[in-house]
Design a protein around this motif. Structure first.
Motif, mmCIF file in Angstrom:
data_model
loop_
_atom_site.group_PDB
_atom_site.id
_atom_site.type_symbol
_atom_site.label_atom_id
_atom_site.label_comp_id
_atom_site.label_asym_id
_atom_site.label_seq_id
_atom_site.Cartn_x
_atom_site.Cartn_y
_atom_site.Cartn_z
ATOM 1 N N SER A 132 0.871 6.990 12.170
ATOM 2 C CA SER A 132 -0.192 6.164 12.736
ATOM 3 C C SER A 132 -1.199 5.740 11.660
ATOM 4 N N THR A 133 -1.524 6.665 10.744
ATOM 5 C CA THR A 133 -2.459 6.334 9.676
ATOM 6 C C THR A 133 -1.839 5.349 8.699
ATOM 7 N N ALA A 134 -0.574 5.562 8.361
ATOM 8 C CA ALA A 134 0.121 4.653 7.440
ATOM 9 C C ALA A 134 0.182 3.243 8.018
ATOM 10 N N THR A 135 0.371 3.161 9.324
ATOM 11 C CA THR A 135 0.458 1.859 9.980
ATOM 12 C C THR A 135 -0.871 1.118 9.932
ATOM 13 N N CYS A 136 -1.975 1.861 9.867
ATOM 14 C CA CYS A 136 -3.301 1.234 9.763
ATOM 15 C C CYS A 136 -3.396 0.372 8.514
ATOM 16 N N PHE A 137 -2.814 0.858 7.415
ATOM 17 C CA PHE A 137 -2.845 0.080 6.181
ATOM 18 C C PHE A 137 -2.013 -1.192 6.317
ATOM 19 N N VAL A 138 -0.878 -1.073 6.971
ATOM 20 C CA VAL A 138 -0.041 -2.256 7.202
ATOM 21 C C VAL A 138 -0.809 -3.270 8.050
ATOM 22 N N SER A 139 -1.565 -2.767 9.013
ATOM 23 C CA SER A 139 -2.331 -3.646 9.896
ATOM 24 C C SER A 139 -3.472 -4.344 9.165
ATOM 25 N N MET A 140 -3.871 -3.803 8.012
ATOM 26 C CA MET A 140 -4.937 -4.415 7.233
ATOM 27 C C MET A 140 -4.449 -5.560 6.355
ATOM 28 N N SER A 141 -3.128 -5.735 6.242
ATOM 29 C CA SER A 141 -2.576 -6.751 5.346
ATOM 30 C C SER A 141 -3.073 -8.173 5.635
ATOM 31 N N PRO A 142 -3.348 -8.546 6.914
ATOM 32 C CA PRO A 142 -3.875 -9.901 7.142
ATOM 33 C C PRO A 142 -5.144 -10.209 6.366
ATOM 34 N N ALA A 143 -5.943 -9.185 6.055
ATOM 35 C CA ALA A 143 -7.173 -9.416 5.296
ATOM 36 C C ALA A 143 -6.848 -9.976 3.911
ATOM 37 N N VAL A 144 -5.841 -9.392 3.251
ATOM 38 C CA VAL A 144 -5.434 -9.870 1.929
ATOM 39 C C VAL A 144 -4.680 -11.192 2.056
ATOM 40 N N GLU A 155 -5.203 -23.114 2.701
ATOM 41 C CA GLU A 155 -5.616 -23.056 4.096
ATOM 42 C C GLU A 155 -7.125 -22.858 4.203
ATOM 43 N N LYS A 156 -7.678 -23.320 5.298
ATOM 44 C CA LYS A 156 -9.123 -23.298 5.491
ATOM 45 C C LYS A 156 -9.607 -21.897 5.829
ATOM 46 N N PHE A 157 -10.773 -21.545 5.288
ATOM 47 C CA PHE A 157 -11.353 -20.222 5.518
ATOM 48 C C PHE A 157 -12.555 -20.333 6.442
ATOM 49 N N TYR A 158 -12.670 -19.401 7.387
ATOM 50 C CA TYR A 158 -13.768 -19.407 8.354
ATOM 51 C C TYR A 158 -14.562 -18.108 8.259
ATOM 52 N N MET A 159 -15.824 -18.165 8.579
ATOM 53 C CA MET A 159 -16.689 -16.987 8.523
ATOM 54 C C MET A 159 -16.224 -15.901 9.479
ATOM 55 N N ARG A 160 -15.583 -16.308 10.577
ATOM 56 C CA ARG A 160 -15.128 -15.289 11.537
ATOM 57 C C ARG A 160 -14.077 -14.367 10.914
ATOM 58 N N TYR A 161 -13.396 -14.844 9.878
ATOM 59 C CA TYR A 161 -12.441 -13.997 9.179
ATOM 60 C C TYR A 161 -13.156 -12.835 8.499
ATOM 61 N N ILE A 162 -14.346 -13.116 7.945
ATOM 62 C CA ILE A 162 -15.127 -12.069 7.279
ATOM 63 C C ILE A 162 -15.487 -10.960 8.263
ATOM 64 N N TYR A 163 -15.924 -11.356 9.452
ATOM 65 C CA TYR A 163 -16.286 -10.361 10.469
ATOM 66 C C TYR A 163 -15.081 -9.480 10.817
ATOM 67 N N GLY A 164 -13.934 -10.107 11.001
ATOM 68 C CA GLY A 164 -12.729 -9.354 11.347
ATOM 69 C C GLY A 164 -12.314 -8.402 10.241
ATOM 70 N N ILE A 165 -12.406 -8.868 8.982
ATOM 71 C CA ILE A 165 -12.019 -8.022 7.848
ATOM 72 C C ILE A 165 -12.926 -6.796 7.748
ATOM 73 N N VAL A 166 -14.232 -6.997 7.904
ATOM 74 C CA VAL A 166 -15.184 -5.885 7.818
ATOM 75 C C VAL A 166 -14.913 -4.867 8.918
ATOM 76 N N ILE A 167 -14.700 -5.335 10.143
ATOM 77 C CA ILE A 167 -14.426 -4.430 11.265
ATOM 78 C C ILE A 167 -13.152 -3.634 11.018
ATOM 79 N N CYS A 168 -12.121 -4.309 10.493
ATOM 80 C CA CYS A 168 -10.856 -3.623 10.214
ATOM 81 C C CYS A 168 -11.029 -2.546 9.151
ATOM 82 N N PHE A 169 -11.767 -2.861 8.090
ATOM 83 C CA PHE A 169 -11.985 -1.892 7.025
ATOM 84 C C PHE A 169 -12.736 -0.669 7.533
ATOM 85 N N ILE A 170 -13.734 -0.889 8.381
ATOM 86 C CA ILE A 170 -14.497 0.236 8.941
ATOM 87 C C ILE A 170 -13.586 1.113 9.794
#
Length: 267
Positions: A132-144, A155-170
């Motif tokens: 389950s923990t290992a899968t968390c890292f795989v789930s973070m790949s969309p951020a990169v 591709e176009k970048f949106y501010m909402r992506y930043i919010y999602g990335i921060v939440i995922c990292f936390i």
């Protein structure tokens, strides 16, 4: 909704301006396009099978602790993949693109070689973390992937992506910080387990992101999925064998272990 170029089918269209926006809209003629609903269904199916594969890695290791070996797993998994993919190629009436037409494409080499590191780094994570923990890292790949997609695919970048990335990292930080020893890391400190698991997790993020972006670049060049799978399987049979020779290990050939590797490759 994203509009397709006239005369070119809409490919993997999902949310407005997300992921498929930019240069991908100028893809050369593709033999098949998918509607939004079908794209979402296929994406959900891919996530389910991916989750089953990740669970099955650990399950195989549990049932075959004496025969389990990461490079052997990689070899047998990709050895059987073309056998499963070939009937699909016949059904799709697709043919394998000649190697001479691909060898000069840098993204072809990134895609085929990077698959080996995607697979092995995930198995290395499992040596330190729970599934389950290992899968968390795989789930973070969309951020990169988001960052690489903007830089490489335009591709176009949106501010909402930043919010999602921060939440995922936390979220990942909370999960990883609660990781404790497991039987495969007996005798090692909790700090070392978290450090090594996190290190391989970060490497995994980068390799998965390169894998996704390179796959999309090849699709843009009309190098279909069947061709990608066949060449990737061939390369990922050679690389683990070479690695086994270099590290002085033998290829695990226990029949039950091989069958499980074949099953995982079919998934």
């Amino acid at each position: 909704m994203t509009q397709a170029t006239p005369g070119i089918p809409l490919i993997y269209d999902t949310m407005d301006d997300d992921f498929t926006q930019g240069k991908l809209g100028t893809v050369k003629e593709k033999k098949k396009g998918y509607s939004e609903n079908m794209s979402l269904f296929l994406n959900a199916l891919a996530l389910i099978t991916s989750g089953l594969c990740q669970f099955h890695f650990k399950l195989t290791k549990k049932h075959y602790p004496n025969d389990y070996e990461e490079y052997s797993y990689c070899f047998w998994r990709y050895f059987f993949s073309p056998i499963v993919n070939y009937p699909i190629m016949l059904y799709n009436k697709s043919s394998l693109i000649e190697f001479s037409k691909l060898k000069g494409n840098i993204w072809f080499w990134v895609r085929t070689i990077d698959q080996f590191f995607v697979f092995e780094t995930y198995l290395f994570i499992l040596s330190f973390f729970r599934t389950s923990t290992a899968t968390c890292f795989v789930s973070m790949s969309p951020a990169v992937i988001l960052i690489l997609s903007c830089v490489i695919l335009g591709e176009k970048f949106y501010m909402r992506y930043i919010y999602g990335i921060v939440i995922c990292f936390i979220g990942v930080l909370f999960i990883v910080s609660n990781e404790r020893r497991n039987p495969s890391t007996e005798g090692e400190t909790t700090f070392w387990i978290i450090f090594m698991g996190t290190f391989w997790g970060i490497v995994q993020l980068i390799t998965v992101a390169l894998h996704r972006v390179s796959s999309k670049m090849l699709l843009r060049d009309v190098i279909d999925e069947d061709t990608q799978i066949m060449y990737t399987s061939f390369v990922n049979c050679i690389m683990p064998l070479v690695t086994l020779i270099l590290v002085g290990k033998r290829l695990s050939c226990q029949i039950g272990f091989v069958i499980n590797c074949a099953f995982n490759g079919a998934l």
